[in-house]
Design a protein around this motif. Structure first.
Motif, short mmCIF file in Angstrom:
data_model
loop_
_atom_site.label_atom_id
_atom_site.label_comp_id
_atom_site.label_asym_id
_atom_site.label_seq_id
_atom_site.Cartn_x
_atom_site.Cartn_y
_atom_site.Cartn_z
N THR A 268 0.84 -1.20 0.00
CA THR A 268 0.00 0.00 0.00
C THR A 268 0.87 1.25 0.00
O THR A 268 2.08 1.19 0.23
CB THR A 268 -0.91 0.03 1.24
N ASP A 269 0.22 2.37 -0.23
CA ASP A 269 0.89 3.66 -0.19
C ASP A 269 -0.08 4.66 0.42
O ASP A 269 -1.30 4.49 0.35
CB ASP A 269 1.28 4.08 -1.61
N GLY A 270 0.45 5.74 0.97
CA GLY A 270 -0.39 6.79 1.56
C GLY A 270 0.38 7.51 2.65
O GLY A 270 1.44 7.07 3.08
N LYS A 271 -0.17 8.65 3.08
CA LYS A 271 0.42 9.41 4.19
C LYS A 271 -0.66 9.70 5.20
O LYS A 271 -1.67 10.29 4.82
CB LYS A 271 1.00 10.73 3.67
N PRO A 272 -0.50 9.32 6.43
CA PRO A 272 0.58 8.48 6.96
C PRO A 272 0.52 7.07 6.38
O PRO A 272 -0.48 6.69 5.77
CB PRO A 272 0.31 8.46 8.47
N LYS A 273 1.61 6.30 6.58
CA LYS A 273 1.66 4.95 6.03
C LYS A 273 0.45 4.15 6.53
O LYS A 273 0.17 4.11 7.73
CB LYS A 273 2.95 4.23 6.46
N PRO A 274 -0.27 3.53 5.61
CA PRO A 274 -1.49 2.82 6.01
C PRO A 274 -1.21 1.59 6.88
O PRO A 274 -0.17 0.96 6.77
CB PRO A 274 -2.11 2.38 4.68
N ARG A 275 -2.19 1.31 7.73
CA ARG A 275 -2.21 0.03 8.44
C ARG A 275 -2.87 -0.96 7.49
O ARG A 275 -3.92 -0.68 6.93
CB ARG A 275 -3.01 0.13 9.74
N VAL A 276 -2.25 -2.11 7.31
CA VAL A 276 -2.76 -3.10 6.37
C VAL A 276 -3.25 -4.32 7.15
O VAL A 276 -2.55 -4.84 8.01
CB VAL A 276 -1.66 -3.54 5.37
N THR A 277 -4.46 -4.74 6.84
CA THR A 277 -5.05 -5.90 7.50
C THR A 277 -5.45 -6.92 6.44
O THR A 277 -6.12 -6.57 5.48
CB THR A 277 -6.30 -5.50 8.31
N TRP A 278 -5.01 -8.15 6.63
CA TRP A 278 -5.52 -9.26 5.81
C TRP A 278 -6.61 -9.94 6.60
O TRP A 278 -6.40 -10.30 7.76
CB TRP A 278 -4.42 -10.28 5.51
N LYS A 279 -7.76 -10.12 5.97
CA LYS A 279 -8.86 -10.85 6.61
C LYS A 279 -9.22 -12.05 5.74
O LYS A 279 -9.09 -11.98 4.52
CB LYS A 279 -10.10 -9.98 6.73
#
Length: 102
Positions: free
Chosen positions: A37-48
């Motif tokens: 992922t990309d973005g500001k602030p750095k995204p929290r990534v969740t796999w479900k």
């Protein structure tokens, strides 16, 4: 007194990884699912998987399956969240089971 104004630059999350709508794996194979992922602030990534959280990470979440079983089949969702919002991508994982003849 002068007032200070802080501008915070926020970019909504983007999912960079190209995920197909569907994947078919063979039982016993070694596979991985990565969500970058990309973005500001750095995204929290969740796999479900089927609405249960499998793993969480910051910016990149990589799940490694050393030996795929039928239990890994299901609908996986990569969810990226930050102050700018949320994005998700889904992939259906099918597992082909090996038939054993006796």
């Amino acid at each position: 007194p002068p007032q200070l104004l802080y501008l915070v630059h926020v970019d909504p999350p983007r999912i960079i990884t190209q995920l197909p709508a569907e994947l078919t794996w063979n039982e016993g194979d070694s596979r991985e699912l990565t969500c970058s992922t990309d973005g500001k602030p750095k995204p929290r990534v969740t796999w479900k998987r089927d609405d249960s959280i499998v793993m969480q990470a910051r910016q990149i979440a990589k799940m490694v399956f050393s030996s795929v079983t039928y239990k890994e089949a299901g609908l996986y969702t990569c969810l990226a969240e930050n102050a700018g919002g949320r994005k998700d991508k889904k992939v259906q994982v099918n597992v082909l089971c090996k038939l054993t003849m006796e």
